[in-house]
Design an enzyme around this catalytic site. Structure first.
Site, short mmCIF file in Angstrom:
data_model
loop_
_atom_site.label_atom_id
_atom_site.label_comp_id
_atom_site.label_asym_id
_atom_site.label_seq_id
_atom_site.Cartn_x
_atom_site.Cartn_y
_atom_site.Cartn_z
N LYS A 167 0.83 -1.21 0.00
CA LYS A 167 0.00 0.00 0.00
C LYS A 167 0.86 1.25 0.00
CE LYS A 167 -3.95 -1.88 2.59
NZ LYS A 167 -4.81 -1.71 3.78
N GLU A 209 1.12 -5.30 4.24
CA GLU A 209 0.20 -5.94 5.19
C GLU A 209 -0.13 -7.34 4.71
OE1 GLU A 209 -3.31 -3.51 5.43
OE2 GLU A 209 -2.39 -2.16 6.91
N LEU A 212 -6.07 -9.66 3.39
CA LEU A 212 -7.28 -10.34 3.88
C LEU A 212 -8.19 -10.59 2.67
CD1 LEU A 212 -7.92 -8.17 7.10
CD2 LEU A 212 -6.63 -10.31 6.91
N HIS A 244 -14.07 0.98 -5.18
CA HIS A 244 -13.88 1.86 -4.03
C HIS A 244 -14.93 2.97 -3.95
CE1 HIS A 244 -10.28 -0.38 -3.24
NE2 HIS A 244 -9.88 -0.16 -4.48
N LYS A 246 -18.66 3.50 -2.65
CA LYS A 246 -19.70 2.83 -1.88
C LYS A 246 -21.05 3.04 -2.55
CE LYS A 246 -17.03 3.71 2.29
NZ LYS A 246 -16.78 4.70 3.36
N ASN A 298 -10.60 8.55 8.70
CA ASN A 298 -11.06 9.71 7.93
C ASN A 298 -11.37 10.85 8.88
OD1 ASN A 298 -10.98 8.17 5.53
ND2 ASN A 298 -12.97 7.30 6.06
N ARG A 300 -13.04 13.63 8.53
CA ARG A 300 -14.06 14.50 7.94
C ARG A 300 -15.44 13.94 8.24
NH1 ARG A 300 -12.44 11.00 3.77
NH2 ARG A 300 -14.18 9.68 3.15
#
Ligand code: MV4
Length: 456
Positions: A167, A209, A212, A244, A246, A298, A300
């Protein structure tokens, strides 16, 4: 600032540095607090609803966001000229820009959000994760900090165990990620990830990482004040996404029980209290096989905040404004009650099968209504959806005493909703509501892409 509602000083005028439904949402909260609003808008948004409703408006530039909604100098000038006390950034645009938050404060205005330091800290995904881990939040097993070179990547992968995910430190929201299933493909994945991170963010730092394979995306809503109080408002399950973006969010998550909710909520609150976090924030987790793994925070207000408002009865934007004015939270953790179930559908101006943009004139607009139905949208009949910005045109949020009641209400509301003249994703939402897996709550972050790919 003078005495407003209650004994606390309150803002007299707030500048809304955003557009669309969220600008309207913020305007509504201001109005209820007796605060005047300043809308800023691009030339493409002169006829927008938030501009019509605001007490004052200022044109800040041409259509392209970089020349208008991202134009810091123009926005600060508009705030100064109109005598605003505070700026609410909404989501997207400048909302997670630490330099902007700092400049707002340097101009003697309040930034309705966290401190610039906390925004900067969480914007760097390596620092965010190290901070989360130090504060006792469970994280995905992975490299301790950035991975400098291929040798370090190989060593980290051996330690973590394949498959691994690379990442970008400056990434987030899914940009710049590469999976490596084995040593044979690690070199290629590492070089590509680093190259893409450098090209996209001018920052080639990457971290690693454990990958998953079938998690849910569950996030915890928190809110803190400048007096050391931090409370959580439960979770939202945001697993239904495509690329990505929603599409549907709900609370509570079909995967959690009350005990798990309180445990993760308490862990997050304890951590953010130690950090001195203030204003609204969301801590994002992957949830797999009964365990939570921190991924990002996040700093915000989020698109899906109404889901939380519907089950708690708390006006998150009102609280954000009060907190920024120095007031303490108007409730404690013990006052927060989770009632019933809420689901949100994000409706975009896109074709429902292949997601091509569909801007243009909205010939007909008939939003659904009735008990437990909320529509957050800046649409009106005759409005033209401009092609320059995010394609989301409406959020349909329903509340019911049970998940089943919410599902029935959502199905009924989707059938009532008419947006004519442009194509929207309403037909896709109706299809999702017809799926047995969705009705059963049996979905993970990969479910929707498979569902959309099937049965075109
Ligand atoms: C992951 C993951 C699997 N394993 N991390 C994508 C967005 C960014 N916030 C983190 N993301 C992921 N991180 C590990 N260790 C899978 C994703 C992911 C994802 C996460 C949340 C919601 C949708 C997603 C879609 C694809 C991949």
């Amino acid at each position: 600032m003078t005495g407003g509602t209650g004994a606390r000083p309150m803002f007299e005028k707030v500048l809304i540095a955003n557009r669309g439904e969220i600008a309207l949402r913020i305007h509504r909260a201001c109005r209820e607090l007796g605060i005047a609003t300043v809308a800023v808008h691009s030339t493409a948004d002169a006829d927008a609803m938030h501009v019509r409703l605001a007490n004052e408006s200022v044109c800040i530039g041409p259509p392209q966001a970089r020349d208008s909604y991202l134009n810091v100098a123009a926005i600060l000038s508009a705030a100064t000229i109109t005598g605003a006390d505070a700026i609410h950034p909404g989501y997207g645009f400048l909302s997670e820009n630490a330099d902007f938050a700092a400049m707002v404060e340097e101009h003697g205005l309040a930034f309705i959000g966290p401190t610039p330091e906390h925004i900067r800290m969480m914007g760097d995904k390596v620092v965010a994760k190290q901070t989360a881990r130090k504060l006792g939040i469970p994280c995905v097993p992975g490299s301790d900090g950035p991975v400098q070179d291929l040798d370090a990547a190989v060593a980290a992968a051996e330690q973590i165990g394949y498959p691994v995910l690379i990442k970008a430190a400056a990434g987030g929201g899914g940009r710049g990620m590469k999976v490596a299933a084995s040593r044979a493909v690690l070199e290629e994945a590492f070089r590509t990830a680093r190259g893409e991170a450098e090209a996209a963010f001018g920052d080639g730092r990457v971290y690693m990482e454990k990958y998953l394979g079938h998690p849910r995306h569950i996030e915890i809503q928190v809110i803190g004040d400048s007096h050391g109080n931090v409370v959580h408002l439960g979770e939202r399950d945001c697993s239904l996404q495509r690329k990505h973006q929603k599409l549907v969010e709900e609370s509570p998550s079909p995967a959690l029980n009350a005990e798990q909710r309180m445990e993760i909520g308490t862990t997050v609150c304890d951590a953010l209290r130690k950090l001195g976090y203030r204003n609204a924030g969301t801590v994002e987790f992957l949830y797999e096989d009964g365990k939570f793994y921190f991924i990002e925070m996040n700093t915000r207000l989020q698109v899906e905040h109404p889901v939380t408002e519907m089950i708690t009865g708390i006006d998150l934007v009102r609280e954000q404004i009060r907190i920024a004015a120095g007031a303490p939270l108007s409730f404690s953790q013990d006052d927060v009650r989770f009632a019933g179930h809420a689901i949100e559908c994000r409706v975009t101006a896109e074709t429902p099968t292949d997601f091509r943009p569909s801007p243009g004139r909205v010939a007909e607009y008939h939003p659904p209504g009735g008990l437990g139905v909320r529509v957050d949208s800046a649409l009106y009949a005759g409005y033209s959806v401009p092609p320059y910005y995010d394609s989301m045109v409406a959020k349909l949020i329903v509340h019911g005493a049970t998940r089943n009641e919410a599902l029935m209400r959502l199905r009924r509301s989707l059938d009532e909703f008419v947006i004519g003249g442009i194509e929207t994703t309403l037909p896709l939402h109706r299809r999702i509501l017809g799926s047995g897996d969705f009705v059963d709550g049996a979905y993970d972050i990969h479910w929707l892409e498979r569902f959309v790919g099937l049965k075109r």
